[in-house]
Design a protein around this motif. Structure first.
Motif, PDB file in Angstrom:
ATOM      1  N   CYS A 371     -73.381  88.731 -10.134  1.00 52.12           N
ATOM      2  CA  CYS A 371     -73.438  89.894  -9.378  1.00 52.12           C
ATOM      3  C   CYS A 371     -73.968  90.473  -7.695  1.00 52.12           C
ATOM      4  O   CYS A 371     -73.263  90.904  -7.147  1.00 52.12           O
ATOM      5  CB  CYS A 371     -73.263  91.204 -10.334  1.00 52.12           C
ATOM      6  SG  CYS A 371     -71.622  91.124 -11.773  1.00 52.12           S
ATOM      7  N   ALA A 372     -74.788  90.404  -8.039  1.00 49.71           N
ATOM      8  CA  ALA A 372     -75.822  91.686  -6.872  1.00 49.71           C
ATOM      9  C   ALA A 372     -75.939  90.529  -5.671  1.00 49.71           C
ATOM     10  O   ALA A 372     -75.752  90.284  -4.845  1.00 49.71           O
ATOM     11  CB  ALA A 372     -77.031  91.119  -7.762  1.00 49.71           C
ATOM     12  N   ARG A 388     -82.169  94.470  -1.622  1.00 48.29           N
ATOM     13  CA  ARG A 388     -81.236  94.164  -1.685  1.00 48.29           C
ATOM     14  C   ARG A 388     -79.735  95.171  -0.746  1.00 48.29           C
ATOM     15  O   ARG A 388     -80.030  96.441  -1.199  1.00 48.29           O
ATOM     16  CB  ARG A 388     -79.724  94.538  -2.900  1.00 48.29           C
ATOM     17  CG  ARG A 388     -81.095  92.735  -3.549  1.00 48.29           C
ATOM     18  CD  ARG A 388     -80.485  92.690  -5.444  1.00 48.29           C
ATOM     19  NE  ARG A 388     -80.632  91.883  -6.275  1.00 48.29           N
ATOM     20  CZ  ARG A 388     -80.231  90.463  -5.797  1.00 48.29           C
ATOM     21  NH1 ARG A 388     -78.744  90.456  -5.175  1.00 48.29           N
ATOM     22  NH2 ARG A 388     -80.896  89.136  -5.903  1.00 48.29           N
ATOM     23  N   ASP A 389     -79.007  95.214  -0.449  1.00 48.07           N
ATOM     24  CA  ASP A 389     -77.672  96.200   0.277  1.00 48.07           C
ATOM     25  C   ASP A 389     -77.023  96.784  -1.565  1.00 48.07           C
ATOM     26  O   ASP A 389     -76.951  96.523  -1.914  1.00 48.07           O
ATOM     27  CB  ASP A 389     -76.761  95.782   1.420  1.00 48.07           C
ATOM     28  CG  ASP A 389     -76.595  96.322   1.548  1.00 48.07           C
ATOM     29  OD1 ASP A 389     -75.946  97.390   1.548  1.00 48.07           O
ATOM     30  OD2 ASP A 389     -76.049  96.453   3.607  1.00 48.07           O
ATOM     31  N   HIS A 390     -77.381  98.156  -0.898  1.00 49.03           N
ATOM     32  CA  HIS A 390     -77.035  99.175  -2.192  1.00 49.03           C
ATOM     33  C   HIS A 390     -75.518  99.381  -1.466  1.00 49.03           C
ATOM     34  O   HIS A 390     -74.931 100.828  -1.967  1.00 49.03           O
ATOM     35  CB  HIS A 390     -77.999 100.090  -2.286  1.00 49.03           C
ATOM     36  CG  HIS A 390     -79.062  99.416  -3.615  1.00 49.03           C
ATOM     37  ND1 HIS A 390     -80.188  99.398  -2.911  1.00 49.03           N
ATOM     38  CD2 HIS A 390     -79.192  99.504  -4.777  1.00 49.03           C
ATOM     39  CE1 HIS A 390     -80.847  98.585  -4.103  1.00 49.03           C
ATOM     40  NE2 HIS A 390     -80.434  99.666  -5.712  1.00 49.03           N
ATOM     41  N   ASN A 407     -73.066  87.967   6.146  1.00 50.86           N
ATOM     42  CA  ASN A 407     -72.173  88.198   4.540  1.00 50.86           C
ATOM     43  C   ASN A 407     -72.402  86.689   3.973  1.00 50.86           C
ATOM     44  O   ASN A 407     -73.259  86.423   3.822  1.00 50.86           O
ATOM     45  CB  ASN A 407     -70.531  87.491   5.017  1.00 50.86           C
ATOM     46  CG  ASN A 407     -70.158  86.534   4.733  1.00 50.86           C
ATOM     47  OD1 ASN A 407     -70.312  85.523   4.340  1.00 50.86           O
ATOM     48  ND2 ASN A 407     -70.310  85.216   5.930  1.00 50.86           N
ATOM     49  N   ALA A 408     -72.545  87.839   2.364  1.00 48.59           N
ATOM     50  CA  ALA A 408     -72.869  87.658   1.246  1.00 48.59           C
ATOM     51  C   ALA A 408     -73.160  85.838   1.061  1.00 48.59           C
ATOM     52  O   ALA A 408     -73.579  85.010   0.483  1.00 48.59           O
ATOM     53  CB  ALA A 408     -72.553  87.825   0.177  1.00 48.59           C
ATOM     54  N   CYS A 409     -71.189  85.119   1.523  1.00 51.31           N
ATOM     55  CA  CYS A 409     -71.091  83.941   0.686  1.00 51.31           C
ATOM     56  C   CYS A 409     -72.309  82.825   2.083  1.00 51.31           C
ATOM     57  O   CYS A 409     -72.657  81.856   0.814  1.00 51.31           O
ATOM     58  CB  CYS A 409     -69.814  83.151   1.768  1.00 51.31           C
ATOM     59  SG  CYS A 409     -68.777  84.919  -0.045  1.00 51.31           S
ATOM     60  N   ASN A 410     -72.377  83.072   3.270  1.00 55.12           N
ATOM     61  CA  ASN A 410     -72.905  82.522   3.731  1.00 55.12           C
ATOM     62  C   ASN A 410     -74.244  82.262   3.476  1.00 55.12           C
ATOM     63  O   ASN A 410     -75.550  81.602   4.293  1.00 55.12           O
ATOM     64  CB  ASN A 410     -72.602  82.178   5.138  1.00 55.12           C
ATOM     65  CG  ASN A 410     -70.975  81.855   6.086  1.00 55.12           C
ATOM     66  OD1 ASN A 410     -70.114  83.025   5.912  1.00 55.12           O
ATOM     67  ND2 ASN A 410     -70.858  80.851   5.319  1.00 55.12           N
ATOM     68  N   GLN A 411     -74.970  83.884   3.264  1.00 56.18           N
ATOM     69  CA  GLN A 411     -76.485  83.982   3.111  1.00 56.18           C
ATOM     70  C   GLN A 411     -76.922  82.700   2.408  1.00 56.18           C
ATOM     71  O   GLN A 411     -78.160  81.805   1.997  1.00 56.18           O
ATOM     72  CB  GLN A 411     -76.115  85.394   2.556  1.00 56.18           C
ATOM     73  CG  GLN A 411     -77.989  85.462   2.243  1.00 56.18           C
ATOM     74  CD  GLN A 411     -78.326  86.258   1.842  1.00 56.18           C
ATOM     75  OE1 GLN A 411     -77.938  87.092   0.433  1.00 56.18           O
ATOM     76  NE2 GLN A 411     -78.837  87.778   2.632  1.00 56.18           N
TER      77      GLN A 411
END
Length: 729
Positions: A371-372, A388-390, A407-411
C-alpha cells in the motif's frame, strides 16, 4: 537543487551549552522522563531507544556509531580524519578559514539511517559536520562515511559550508531534537547560551511540563479533568459502516474532533517558522508560519520535492480531513507502525477489497502490492534518507503526462513511461472518479504564466472542498494577477475559516498600492488569530497615518509590534532581520532599514540576501560605491547566485561599464531561466548595444519555457519589427 540549497529559505562560551558534560536544567515545571517512568513504565520502555530518545546524545562509545579508528574520508581535495584520544572523539577537517583544524565531537545527532556529529565553535555555537556516518548495514551500502553535499565541492567561503549558519545546531536543529530547549541568543553579543531540560525528545517534549501532573497524581482529586498534561489521545471512534469498505469516524461532532495531537507533532514535523515564544499547547497556526506549496519546495500537484517533514503533505490528504491522527498509524512512544506492512492500512481499509491483486494488480507480497509504495512513494533526502510522502494520494501518472510530476508507478517501472502507466490505470479502473481536474493543473499553470491561470486560481481559491494549503497557495499567487476579480477573491478569503487562507489573502493585497490596502486589510487588525493580526500590521506598514483614525493607529501599532516580536523570536536568523528591514523600508524609516540589513550580516557574514538588500539600499541612496563590494562578495560566497549577478549587472549599467554589465546579466539569465525578469533585462540589454538578433533569440528561447509571458511576447514582436525595418533599409 540540493536539500541544503532549498532550505535557503563560534569555544569560550561553549560551557553555557555543554556545562562540562552536565545536563542542563532550566526549570519551567519540567521534571524529567525518569519521573514519568515510575507510573508509565510501559510507555517509557517503548520510548527508550526510539528515534526520539536517540535524537541527540553526548558522544560516548555507547552512542557514537561511526568509525573513529583513524578513519579517513576524501571529499574532492579535502581529507577528513576521524580518531579517538583519551576516550574522546575527534575530527580533523577543513574549518571556516579554509585551514585544517581539530575538533572534538561533543554530541551525536540522529541514529538511523545516518548519524551526524556536533562540534563546538566560539559564541556558544554547535555545528553539525557535513561528513556523516551511514549507519545502515553494510549489505545495504552502509557502514561508511559520506558527504551530505556530494554534487560539488563546497568551499569554506560558501554559504552552505558546514561551518556556516545552515549547519548551526542552535538555530536550525536544536528545538526539534531536545526537550524544553532555550536558545538564549544574545543579539548584542551575537552568541548563544543554549540550555535544555533533556538532551533528547523526551516525554515532556510532547506532553508538556510534568510538575502539575505529578501534583495531580499525588493529590486527592484524581477525577479532575485537568491532569496537568495536554490531552493528546484521539477521541475518534473508527468503525465499519454498512455499504462501505473503509471504516469511518463515528464519534459525535465534527470529523476532526481534536487537532491537539496533530498540532503537537507538527511543531517539529513540518516545514515552518516559529513566530511566537509561547508555543506549547496552542493551535499550530497561532505560533507557526507554514510553508505553502511553493515552486522549488513542492511539485505543483502537492507532492513533496524538497523535505517538508510530513505535516504539509498530510493536511492535503483525505485521511486528515476525515479525522485520522498520527497515532492511528504510529505507536506514539516507539514511533513504530501500529501493524506490519499492509496491516497498518487494513485497520480501516477492508483487506479482502484492497489487499488483493484485484485492487493492486501485482503479485501478493511483491513491492507493487505494498500500500505504501503506491500511495506513499519515497523521496531520498540527505543522500540516503528515504522518506514517504504523507499526502496518501492515489497514483496519478496522467498528471505526470500533463504536468511532468512524478508518480508512484514509474518510480518502480523506470523502464516504462508515464503514458504507459496512465493507460494501465485507466484499464484497471475505468470508472474511477479520481482522475481529471486536480489543483496541480492550476498551480502548474500559474507557475508557467499561462494566460488562463488567473481564472483557475480564482476557482481554486473559492473551492472550499480543496485542502486549505492548496487554496492558500492559490490565493497568495493572485497578487501577480492584479485585476478586480482577483482582488474581490482575495478580499472574500479574508473571511475564510482557516487562518492559513486568511494569511495568504492579506499577502495577496500586495497587488494594491499601500494607501489602498486599509479598507480591505483594516478589519484583519482585529482577527481572532494573533498571527493574522501581525501579518495585517506588516501589510499595512506603508499606510499613510493621515488616513487612520486614532483607534486604527492603535490597532496598527499593536499589530506591527506583534510582527516585529514574531521576527525577534528567532533573532539569531539573519533572514528575520531582512524582513524587519523590509518593514522599516515600507514605513520610510530608511536608516533603521539599513541597520537591520547590517545586523543580518553581523549575524551571518555569508548571508547573500543580506548583501543584496544592503546593496540595494545603497543604490537608493546613490551610493553604489558601497554596494559594489557587497555584490562582489555575494558572488564569492555564492558564485552561481543569479540575483547577485543580476544586481551587479544593473550596477555596472548605471556605471556605464557595459561589457561587465552584459557578462553578469547573461549569467543571471542563464543561471535562473525560471525568473523571467532576468531574461527580459538581458534581452533588452542586448538590443541596447546593437545585438537585436541575439536579443530576439534570447526572447524566443525564454518563450519556450514561458510561452504565455506578456513581456517576452512583447519583446519578440518588437525585436521582430525592428529587424524587418533594418533589413528594409
Amino acid at each position: 537543487m540540493s536539500f541544503f540549497r532549498a532550505l535557503l529559505l563560534m569555544i569560550t562560551a561553549v560551557a553555557a551549552v555543554v556545562c562540562h558534560g552536565q545536563q542542563q536544567r532550566s526549570g519551567d515545571g519540567y521534571v524529567g522522563s525518569g519521573e514519568c517512568a515510575s507510573c508509565h513504565r510501559q510507555q517509557y520502555d517503548l520510548w527508550r531507544n526510539s528515534h526520539h530518545d536517540l535524537a541527540m546524545a553526548r558522544a560516548t562509545p555507547a552512542t557514537v556509531l561511526g568509525n573513529f579508528d583513524n578513519a579517513r574520508f576524501t571529499y574532492y581535495d579535502e581529507v577528513t580524519r576521524f580518531y579517538r584520544r583519551n576516550g574522546d572523539f575527534f575530527v580533523k577537517t577543513r574549518g571556516e578559514n579554509g585551514e585544517d583544524h581539530e575538533f572534538q565531537v561533543l554530541y551525536t545527532f540522529g541514529v538511523e539511517p545516518l548519524q551526524q556529529y556536533l562540534v563546538a565553535f566560539p559564541g556558544g555555537r554547535l555545528q553539525a559536520l557535513a561528513v556523516a556516518w551511514d549507519s545502515r548495514p553494510r549489505a545495504e551500502g552502509g557502514q561508511r562515511w559520506f558527504h551530505l553535499q556530494p554534487e560539488q565541492p563546497i568551499a569554506h567561503t560558501d554559504e552552505l559550508h558546514w561551518s556556516g549558519t545552515y549547519f548551526n545546531w542552535n538555530s536550525r536543529c536544536a528545538e526539534c531534537h531536545s526537550t524544553n530547549l532555550k536558545k538564549n541568543f544574545s543579539l548584542a553579543e551575537n552568541r548563544f547560551a543554549t540550555t535544555w531540560s533533556e538532551i533528547d525528545v523526551a516525554c515532556e517534549a510532547c506532553h508538556g511540563p510534568g510538575e502539575k501532573h505529578l501534583q495531580w497524581a499525588a493529590g486527592t482529586d484524581r477525577k479532575s479533568a485537568d491532569s496537568g498534561l495536554l490531552p493528546l489521545r484521539s477521541t475518534a471512534v473508527w468503525q465499519a459502516v454498512p455499504g462501505s469498505h473503509t471504516a469511518r469516524n463515528t464519534s459525535a461532532g465534527a470529523a476532526r474532533d481534536t487537532v491537539t495531537q496533530i498540532d503537537i507533532c507538527a511543531h517539529c514535523h513540518s516545514r515552518r517558522a516559529i513566530v511566537s515564544n509561547d508555543v506549547f499547547g496552542r493551535p499550530f497556526p497561532q505560533h507557526h508560519q507554514l510553508q505553502l506549496l511553493d515552486e522549488g519546495i513542492y511539485h505543483p500537484d502537492g507532492q513533496v520535492l524538497e523535505e517538508n517533514y510530513v505535516y504539509g503533505s498530510f493536511i492535503q490528504s483525505k485521511m486528515f480531513h476525515q479525522g485520522v491522527t498520527c497515532s492511528n498509524c504510529h505507536e506514539p512512544h516507539s514511533l513504530a507502525l501500529r501493524a506490519p506492512g499492509n496491516a497498518v492500512c487494513t485497520q480501516c481499509h477492508s483487506a479482502p477489497v484492497f489487499d488483493t491483486p484485484k485492487h493492486h494488480h501485482h503479485p501478493v507480497s511483491s513491492s507493487g502490492a505494498s500500500c505504501a509504495n503506491c500511495h506513499m512513494p519515497e523521496t531520498t533526502y540527505m543522500v540516503i534518507d528515504d522518506r514517504r510522502d504523507h499526502s496518501l494520494r492515489v497514483p496519478r501518472p496522467d498528471l505526470s503526462v500533463a504536468l511532468g510530476v512524478p508518480n508512484a508507478c514509474n518510480q518502480c517501472h523506470t523502464d516504462r513511461d508515464a503514458k504507459w502507466a496512465a493507460a494501465a490505470l485507466e484499464d484497471w479502473f475505468p470508472a474511477s472518479r479520481l482522475r481529471g481536474e486536480h489543483f496541480g493543473h492550476t498551480l502548474a499553470a500559474a507557475r508557467a504564466g499561462d494566460p488562463g491561470a488567473e481564472a483557475m486560481l480564482i476557482r481554486l481559491a473559492r473551492a472550499g472542498h480543496q485542502p486549505a494549503i492548496a487554496r492558500a497557495t492559490a490565493v497568495e499567487l493572485l497578487q501577480y494577477y492584479p485585476s478586480q476579480e482577483s482582488l474581490d477573491t482575495a478580499v472574500a478569503q479574508l473571511a475564510d475559516t482557516d487562518p492559513l487562507v486568511r494569511l495568504s489573502a492579506l499577502r495577496a493585497l500586495a497587488m494594491l498600492p499601500p494607501a489602498q490596502r486599509l479598507q480591505f486589510a483594516g478589519p484583519a487588525l482585529a482577527d481572532p488569530s494573533p498571527r493574522v493580526r501581525a501579518e495585517a500590521g506588516k501589510v499595512l506598514a506603508g499606510t499613510p497615518a493621515a488616513g487612520l483614525s486614532a483607534a486604527q493607529r492603535s490597532q496598527l501599532r499593536r499589530a506591527q509590534d506583534a510582527y516585529i516580536e514574531s521576527l525577534m523570536v528567532n533573532a539569531d536568523i539573519a533572514d528575520n532581520h531582512l524582513n524587519l528591514g523590509a518593514l522599516y523600508q515600507q514605513q520610510g524609516r530608511w536608516e533603521r532599514a539599513a541597520a537591520a540589513f547590517e545586523t543580518a550580516l553581523r549575524i551571518d557574514a555569508r548571508s547573500v540576501p543580506a548583501m543584496l538588500n544592503l546593496a540595494d539600499w545603497y543604490r537608493q541612496q546613490e551610493r553604489d560605491f558601497k554596494g559594489e563590494p557587497l555584490l562582489q562578495k555575494a558572488l564569492r560566497v555564492s558564485p552561481g547566485n543569479a540575483a547577485a549577478h543580476h544586481s551587479l549587472g544593473l550596477l555596472y549599467v548605471r556605471q556605464k561599464k557595459i561589457p561587465q554589465a552584459m557578462q553578469h546579466l547573461q549569467q543571471a539569465a542563464q543561471r535562473a531561466p525560471e525568473v523571467v525578469r532576468y531574461t527580459y533585462v538581458y534581452s533588452v540589454a542586448l538590443d541596447s548595444v546593437g545585438q537585436t538578433a541575439a536579443a530576439l533569440e534570447v526572447a524566443r528561447q525564454a518563450l519556450q519555457r514561458h510561452p504565455h509571458n506578456r513581456e517576452l511576447l512583447g519583446l519578440r514582436a518588437s525585436f521582430g519589427r525592428k529587424l524587418q525595418n533594418q533589413e528594409a533599409q
